[in-house]
Scaffold this active site. Structure first.
Site, PDB file in Angstrom:
ATOM      1  CE  LYS A   1      -4.429   0.969   0.281  1.00 55.54           C
ATOM      2  NZ  LYS A   1      -5.719   0.313  -0.195  1.00 55.54           N
TER       3      LYS A   1
ATOM      4  CG  ASP B   1      -7.390   3.417  -0.907  1.00 57.63           C
ATOM      5  OD1 ASP B   1      -7.894   2.151  -1.011  1.00 57.63           O
ATOM      6  OD2 ASP B   1      -7.351   4.019   0.112  1.00 57.63           O
TER       7      ASP B   1
END
Ligand code: NDP
Length: 452
Positions: A126, A166
């Site tokens: 991430k 995201d």
């Protein structure tokens, strides 16, 4: 809780202070996998829990850029490459002022277990930045994205690490990031997913997380001989995940009642229909306005600003299904009590860890079907994985084919998670099932690959 899990958690919490979301995610996962550790004592010898909670690599970099008034701005960029035991690193990028290392470690940790559940060979990562896109012009966002990629490009690649979107990173940002990546590497490869269809993307990728969450909810409801049709649904958020959750709910004859953003939420007792959803898509994706405008446009709806009370009144509206799809820890114990009091049937997490630990406990104890994000929102990364397949064979599949594969993977995740929970003495516990199934595959690969 006793034994190896307790010892490992103590060490991990000591080594990662001031990172409450990371500690929360690791604690939630590890406490639910205890039955596997009892069965497989060799995991402790190999110190799998400690290794799994330690990123393989963390990259932190400066992101300088020039704003529209010619002032220099400095943000911080990150990529947490958490685990590559079962495939190249894969996970989204988040641009939001709340981003710091601990938040990305939590998201990367979740991503490892989630990707393992998808049946596709993907490790977990991430990344992102504390950049706040709100109120920034298109040129500022473009300059920021180009500078961000200038810091990141050497650490990613189609066989190394494949970022996606995201919070705060949608199709516009993916375009700017991919353009800069291509320019710097002099190569057109599938190093980023969520690309536009005209330049290497997959159909159904924008819809995948929301559609997948609804497919997962359908599977859970089927175990109680229930269907989604006519169910009144609470949805939070109005970004990518929320938009396509609402779309699929409408497709299946359900009645979405709410959407929200960080300023507040709208409640439309008449239901959000296709026309109203089209208004939200235009409002959020093109005009980049606030959800409050929905209630100005549609008189059937009321708007409630955020932050007036200590619980979120959105979750106090009577309904059958809930889809928290905005952000982490947006549904706590008090909210869960409201849902239970109103007889909620199922809570399906579209966002990552939107429900706090006490919220999950309350819902589970009350017998509510609870689909944790790492299973229920895995549709997004699944179609990202399918985008990688299409990139590598240089072909693009039809919408029907991608949607069919997405539906099949969500059904497979559901049955795997359910069967795993049952096999380890926790029938109906999707949290335990998802954590155990995701964990075992990664842990066994780590053992096979030696001490890495
Ligand atoms: P978007 O940026 O498209 O939308 C986020 C939505 O959540 C917006 O409505 C935003 O409101 C709201 N929001 C964000 N932060 C907060 C906050 N602190 N408090 C209240 N509301 C907030 O993001 P996505 O829809 O892509 O992501 C939503 C969630 O789903 C995240 O948890 C993400 O990690 C998860 N997820 C996303 C996937 C994807 O494919 N996109 C895949 C799997 C999980 P505002 O506009 O006011 O900021």
């Amino acid at each position: 809780m006793a034994g190896y899990v307790a010892r490992a958690l103590e060490r991990i919490e000591e080594r990662n202070p001031h990172e409450p979301e990371f500690q929360q995610a690791v604690r939630e996962a590890y406490t639910s996998i205890e039955p596997v550790l009892d069965e497989r004592p060799h995991y402790e010898e190999a110190r799998i829990l400690e290794r799994l909670a330690e990123p393989e690599r963390v990259i932190v970099f400066r992101v300088p850029w020039v704003d529209d008034s010619a002032a220099v701005q400095v943000n911080r960029g990150y990529r947490v490459q958490m685990n590559s035991a079962i495939g190249p690193y894969k996970g989204g990028l988040r641009f939001h002022p709340s981003v710091y290392l601990g938040l990305l470690k939590f998201l990367a940790f979740e991503q490892v277990l989630k990707n393992s559940l998808t049946t596709l060979p993907m490790g977990g990562a991430k990344g992102g930045s504390d950049f706040d896109p709100k109120g920034r012009s298109n040129s500022e966002v473009r300059r920021f994205c180009q500078s961000f990629m200038t810091g990141l490009w050497r650490h990613i690649g189609q066989f190394t690490d494949i970022p996606a979107g995201d919070i705060g990173v949608g199709s516009r940002e993916i375009g700017y990031l991919f353009g800069q990546y291509k320019r710097l590497t002099n190569e057109f490869s599938g190093a980023i997913t969520g690309k536009g269809f005209g330049w290497g993307g997959s159909l159904v990728r924008p819809e995948a997380t929301g559609y997948g969450a609804v497919y997962f909810a359908e599977e859970m409801l089927r175990t109680r001989s229930e269907s989604i049709e006519k169910k009144r649904c609470l949805v939070s958020g109005s970004g990518n995940v929320a938009q396509y959750t609402v779309e699929k709910l409408i497709d299946l004859g359900a009645v979405p009642l709410t959407m929200s953003d960080s300023s507040g939420f709208v409640h439309d007792p008449d239901g959000i229909d296709r026309e109203k959803l089209a208004f939200v898509l235009d409002l959020k994706n093109r005009r980049r306005g606030r959800i409050a405008e929905y209630a100005e446009r549609y008189r059937s709806a009321t708007y409630t600003p955020a932050g007036r009370t200590d619980s979120n009144p959105l979750w106090a509206i009577p309904a059958d299904l809930a889809f928290p799809s905005a952000t982490q820890n947006e549904l706590d114990g008090k909210d869960a009590a409201h849902l239970v009091g109103n007889g909620i049937l199922a809570v399906t997490e579209g966002a990552n860890m939107p429900t706090t630990a006490d919220g999950v406990h309350l819902l589970r104890t009350a017998g509510v079907l609870f689909g944790p994000g790492k299973a229920a929102n895995a549709g997004g990364v699944t179609v990202s994985g399918l985008e990688m397949v299409q990139d590598s064979v240089r072909r693009q599949w039809s919408r029907e084919r991608v949607d069919e594969e997405l539906r099949a993977v969500m059904a497979e995740i559901h049955s795997n998670v359910r069967a795993t929970a049952e096999r380890y003495g926790r029938p109906g516990d999707y949290v335990a099932g998802a954590n155990i199934a995701g964990f075992k595959k990664v842990a066994d690969a780590m053992l096979d690959e030696a001490v890495l």
